[in-house]
Design a protein around this motif. Structure first.
Motif, PDB file in Angstrom:
ATOM      1  N   TYR A 196       0.951  -1.281  -0.024  1.00  0.00           N
ATOM      2  CA  TYR A 196      -0.187  -0.112  -0.050  1.00  0.00           C
ATOM      3  C   TYR A 196       0.777   1.313   0.072  1.00  0.00           C
ATOM      4  O   TYR A 196       0.379   2.423   0.127  1.00  0.00           O
ATOM      5  CB  TYR A 196      -0.989  -0.080   1.397  1.00  0.00           C
ATOM      6  CG  TYR A 196      -1.886  -1.294   1.201  1.00  0.00           C
ATOM      7  CD1 TYR A 196      -2.687  -1.450   0.011  1.00  0.00           C
ATOM      8  CD2 TYR A 196      -1.935  -1.969   2.242  1.00  0.00           C
ATOM      9  CE1 TYR A 196      -3.436  -2.700  -0.007  1.00  0.00           C
ATOM     10  CE2 TYR A 196      -2.650  -3.181   2.277  1.00  0.00           C
ATOM     11  CZ  TYR A 196      -3.474  -3.416   1.083  1.00  0.00           C
ATOM     12  OH  TYR A 196      -4.364  -4.574   1.083  1.00  0.00           O
ATOM     13  N   VAL A 197       2.053   1.136  -0.284  1.00  0.00           N
ATOM     14  CA  VAL A 197       3.025   2.248  -0.504  1.00  0.00           C
ATOM     15  C   VAL A 197       2.792   2.811  -1.790  1.00  0.00           C
ATOM     16  O   VAL A 197       3.076   2.282  -2.762  1.00  0.00           O
ATOM     17  CB  VAL A 197       4.403   1.975  -0.109  1.00  0.00           C
ATOM     18  CG1 VAL A 197       5.394   2.997  -0.602  1.00  0.00           C
ATOM     19  CG2 VAL A 197       4.913   1.343   1.271  1.00  0.00           C
ATOM     20  N   GLU A 198       2.538   4.303  -1.790  1.00  0.00           N
ATOM     21  CA  GLU A 198       2.393   4.722  -2.959  1.00  0.00           C
ATOM     22  C   GLU A 198       3.390   5.840  -3.495  1.00  0.00           C
ATOM     23  O   GLU A 198       3.690   6.113  -4.576  1.00  0.00           O
ATOM     24  CB  GLU A 198       0.938   5.645  -2.828  1.00  0.00           C
ATOM     25  CG  GLU A 198      -0.151   5.017  -2.907  1.00  0.00           C
ATOM     26  CD  GLU A 198      -1.495   5.810  -2.690  1.00  0.00           C
ATOM     27  OE1 GLU A 198      -1.205   6.860  -2.386  1.00  0.00           O
ATOM     28  OE2 GLU A 198      -2.856   5.286  -2.855  1.00  0.00           O
ATOM     29  N   ILE A 199       4.018   6.319  -2.446  1.00  0.00           N
ATOM     30  CA  ILE A 199       5.226   7.343  -2.662  1.00  0.00           C
ATOM     31  C   ILE A 199       6.150   6.898  -1.557  1.00  0.00           C
ATOM     32  O   ILE A 199       5.688   6.693  -0.412  1.00  0.00           O
ATOM     33  CB  ILE A 199       4.843   8.813  -2.478  1.00  0.00           C
ATOM     34  CG1 ILE A 199       3.770   9.173  -3.513  1.00  0.00           C
ATOM     35  CG2 ILE A 199       6.082   9.597  -2.669  1.00  0.00           C
ATOM     36  CD1 ILE A 199       3.212  10.461  -3.490  1.00  0.00           C
ATOM     37  N   PHE A 200       7.658   6.746  -1.970  1.00  0.00           N
ATOM     38  CA  PHE A 200       8.694   6.556  -0.908  1.00  0.00           C
ATOM     39  C   PHE A 200       9.668   7.533  -1.119  1.00  0.00           C
ATOM     40  O   PHE A 200      10.293   7.377  -2.190  1.00  0.00           O
ATOM     41  CB  PHE A 200       9.153   5.040  -1.162  1.00  0.00           C
ATOM     42  CG  PHE A 200       9.984   4.584   0.009  1.00  0.00           C
ATOM     43  CD1 PHE A 200      11.033   5.272   0.592  1.00  0.00           C
ATOM     44  CD2 PHE A 200       9.431   3.284   0.810  1.00  0.00           C
ATOM     45  CE1 PHE A 200      11.777   4.887   1.736  1.00  0.00           C
ATOM     46  CE2 PHE A 200      10.168   3.068   1.798  1.00  0.00           C
ATOM     47  CZ  PHE A 200      11.352   3.568   2.275  1.00  0.00           C
ATOM     48  N   GLN A 201       9.823   8.663  -0.291  1.00  0.00           N
ATOM     49  CA  GLN A 201      10.603   9.642  -0.474  1.00  0.00           C
ATOM     50  C   GLN A 201      11.394   9.802   0.867  1.00  0.00           C
ATOM     51  O   GLN A 201      11.280   9.444   1.921  1.00  0.00           O
ATOM     52  CB  GLN A 201       9.856  11.097  -0.896  1.00  0.00           C
ATOM     53  CG  GLN A 201       9.308  10.852  -2.191  1.00  0.00           C
ATOM     54  CD  GLN A 201       8.702  12.164  -2.444  1.00  0.00           C
ATOM     55  OE1 GLN A 201       8.364  12.847  -1.551  1.00  0.00           O
ATOM     56  NE2 GLN A 201       8.265  12.261  -3.916  1.00  0.00           N
ATOM     57  N   TYR A 202      12.546  10.866   0.783  1.00  0.00           N
ATOM     58  CA  TYR A 202      13.355  10.900   1.858  1.00  0.00           C
ATOM     59  C   TYR A 202      12.816  11.514   3.130  1.00  0.00           C
ATOM     60  O   TYR A 202      12.897  10.969   4.224  1.00  0.00           O
ATOM     61  CB  TYR A 202      14.451  11.980   1.433  1.00  0.00           C
ATOM     62  CG  TYR A 202      15.430  12.229   2.558  1.00  0.00           C
ATOM     63  CD1 TYR A 202      16.593  11.220   2.838  1.00  0.00           C
ATOM     64  CD2 TYR A 202      15.461  13.513   3.418  1.00  0.00           C
ATOM     65  CE1 TYR A 202      17.414  11.689   3.926  1.00  0.00           C
ATOM     66  CE2 TYR A 202      16.232  13.698   4.465  1.00  0.00           C
ATOM     67  CZ  TYR A 202      17.290  12.792   4.637  1.00  0.00           C
ATOM     68  OH  TYR A 202      18.208  13.017   5.514  1.00  0.00           O
ATOM     69  N   ASN A 203      11.930  12.238   2.755  1.00  0.00           N
ATOM     70  CA  ASN A 203      10.895  12.826   4.101  1.00  0.00           C
ATOM     71  C   ASN A 203       9.457  12.431   4.166  1.00  0.00           C
ATOM     72  O   ASN A 203       8.822  12.739   5.214  1.00  0.00           O
ATOM     73  CB  ASN A 203      10.853  14.393   3.806  1.00  0.00           C
ATOM     74  CG  ASN A 203       9.904  14.781   2.653  1.00  0.00           C
ATOM     75  OD1 ASN A 203      10.001  14.001   1.694  1.00  0.00           O
ATOM     76  ND2 ASN A 203       9.662  15.927   2.413  1.00  0.00           N
ATOM     77  N   LYS A 204       8.882  11.441   3.348  1.00  0.00           N
ATOM     78  CA  LYS A 204       7.792  10.755   3.810  1.00  0.00           C
ATOM     79  C   LYS A 204       7.618   9.405   3.029  1.00  0.00           C
ATOM     80  O   LYS A 204       8.026   9.048   1.822  1.00  0.00           O
ATOM     81  CB  LYS A 204       6.587  11.773   3.216  1.00  0.00           C
ATOM     82  CG  LYS A 204       6.453  12.107   1.732  1.00  0.00           C
ATOM     83  CD  LYS A 204       5.435  12.869   1.361  1.00  0.00           C
ATOM     84  CE  LYS A 204       5.191  12.841  -0.073  1.00  0.00           C
ATOM     85  NZ  LYS A 204       4.137  13.898  -0.499  1.00  0.00           N
ATOM     86  N   VAL A 205       6.728   8.689   3.467  1.00  0.00           N
ATOM     87  CA  VAL A 205       6.088   7.478   2.781  1.00  0.00           C
ATOM     88  C   VAL A 205       4.651   7.627   2.850  1.00  0.00           C
ATOM     89  O   VAL A 205       4.113   7.604   4.008  1.00  0.00           O
ATOM     90  CB  VAL A 205       6.443   6.300   3.606  1.00  0.00           C
ATOM     91  CG1 VAL A 205       6.000   4.908   2.981  1.00  0.00           C
ATOM     92  CG2 VAL A 205       7.991   6.037   3.829  1.00  0.00           C
ATOM     93  N   GLN A 206       4.166   7.541   1.589  1.00  0.00           N
ATOM     94  CA  GLN A 206       2.788   7.800   1.559  1.00  0.00           C
ATOM     95  C   GLN A 206       1.933   6.622   1.386  1.00  0.00           C
ATOM     96  O   GLN A 206       2.403   5.754   0.449  1.00  0.00           O
ATOM     97  CB  GLN A 206       2.492   8.723   0.519  1.00  0.00           C
ATOM     98  CG  GLN A 206       0.812   9.049   0.294  1.00  0.00           C
ATOM     99  CD  GLN A 206       0.719  10.183  -0.842  1.00  0.00           C
ATOM    100  OE1 GLN A 206       1.219  11.437  -0.648  1.00  0.00           O
ATOM    101  NE2 GLN A 206      -0.197   9.736  -1.648  1.00  0.00           N
ATOM    102  N   LEU A 207       0.979   6.415   2.131  1.00  0.00           N
ATOM    103  CA  LEU A 207       0.255   4.939   2.168  1.00  0.00           C
ATOM    104  C   LEU A 207      -1.063   5.387   1.207  1.00  0.00           C
ATOM    105  O   LEU A 207      -1.492   6.511   1.051  1.00  0.00           O
ATOM    106  CB  LEU A 207      -0.109   4.314   3.279  1.00  0.00           C
ATOM    107  CG  LEU A 207       1.212   4.059   4.125  1.00  0.00           C
ATOM    108  CD1 LEU A 207       0.937   3.519   5.777  1.00  0.00           C
ATOM    109  CD2 LEU A 207       2.377   3.067   3.476  1.00  0.00           C
ATOM    110  N   ARG A 208      -1.832   4.216   0.864  1.00  0.00           N
ATOM    111  CA  ARG A 208      -2.951   4.360   0.363  1.00  0.00           C
ATOM    112  C   ARG A 208      -3.805   5.154   1.200  1.00  0.00           C
ATOM    113  O   ARG A 208      -3.883   5.212   2.439  1.00  0.00           O
ATOM    114  CB  ARG A 208      -3.811   3.011   0.120  1.00  0.00           C
ATOM    115  CG  ARG A 208      -5.178   2.930  -0.434  1.00  0.00           C
ATOM    116  CD  ARG A 208      -5.698   1.556  -0.507  1.00  0.00           C
ATOM    117  NE  ARG A 208      -5.064   0.695  -1.618  1.00  0.00           N
ATOM    118  CZ  ARG A 208      -5.566  -0.316  -1.853  1.00  0.00           C
ATOM    119  NH1 ARG A 208      -6.565  -0.928  -1.332  1.00  0.00           N
ATOM    120  NH2 ARG A 208      -4.870  -1.038  -2.726  1.00  0.00           N
TER     121      ARG A 208
END
Length: 238
Positions: A196-208
């Motif tokens: 359910y990870v949509e974005i994986f970046q240095y300052n955030k992991v965005q989930l569904r």
């Protein structure tokens, strides 16, 4: 495994089922096959685990059929089989697991079926927790992420009717047990379901659903590599 095959060419349906029956026998996977050349013939109430669907089937295309199947069984694993690559983006809408060109059937069907079987098994896996002396089984696929508050674990779920469970536990011990199921400890307090990870970046992991969690800055490179490795094994590219 209950396997649905639907294509408007009955010869293709028969060919796919014949090949997958051989594959199932070789790998000792108990499978029951349902083959149709007309979507209207399909009993949507049956508990299909895997569906191999042609997209271009006249009045009812595979995308519409996939929507109906997904509505009755959200965990069904869908593989689209078609001659037309331009339909691929629509497959994302119904969470297609794979997209297989008919020209590649003989080369890729067996490996795609193997992957689909493993995905079905993953989605059927349960995590058992104890709350107030009550044993509760939670499907892995229902878990969005887990959060630690000292000795309290909060299990956040996808189901809005029951958003979370709370129980006593150690997140380090828990992460060792469930990371093989597709979870990643992005920092000391969070274990996320990578499906359910949509974005994986240095300052955030965005989930569904748009929820954002902060990953460990110190371990970011290692975490990103683990995520990309998992993604490479579980996602498909055109």
């Amino acid at each position: 495994m209950n396997v649905l095959v639907c294509d408007d060419d009955q010869q293709i349906v028969d060919s796919i089922i014949e090949e997958l029956k051989k594959k199932s026998e070789e790998t000792h996977v108990s499978s029951r096959f349902y083959g149709f050349s007309q979507p209207s013939q399909i009993d949507l109430s049956l508990p299909y685990d895997i569906a191999l669907l042609d997209i271009d089937m006249g009045e009812t295309n595979g995308i519409e059929l996939a929507r109906k199947l997904r509505a009755s069984n959200e965990n069904i694993v869908i593989i689209f089989i078609t001659n037309f690559i331009q339909y691929a983006p629509e497959g994302f809408e119904v969470q297609a697991f794979r997209y297989l060109l008919k020209a590649d059937l003989s080369a890729k069907l067996d490996s795609y079926f193997d992957s689909a079987v493993q995905e079905v098994l993953r989605r059927k896996q349960l995590i058992t927790i104890l709350i107030n002396s009550e044993i509760i089984d939670v499907p892995v696929n229902d878990i969005l992420y887990l959060e630690s508050h000292r000795r309290i674990i909060v299990m956040h779920l996808l189901d809005e009717k029951r958003p979370a469970y709370q129980f006593y536990g150690n997140i380090t011990e828990l992460s060792e047990k469930i990371e093989p199921l597709g979870f990643l400890r992005i920092q000391k307090s969070y274990l996320v379901n990578m499906h359910y990870v949509e974005i994986f970046q240095y300052n955030k992991v965005q989930l569904r659903g748009g929820l954002c969690l902060a990953p460990s800055e110190k371990n970011y490179s290692e975490l990103k590599q683990k995520y990309l490795h998992w993604r490479g094994k579980s996602r498909w590219m055109l």
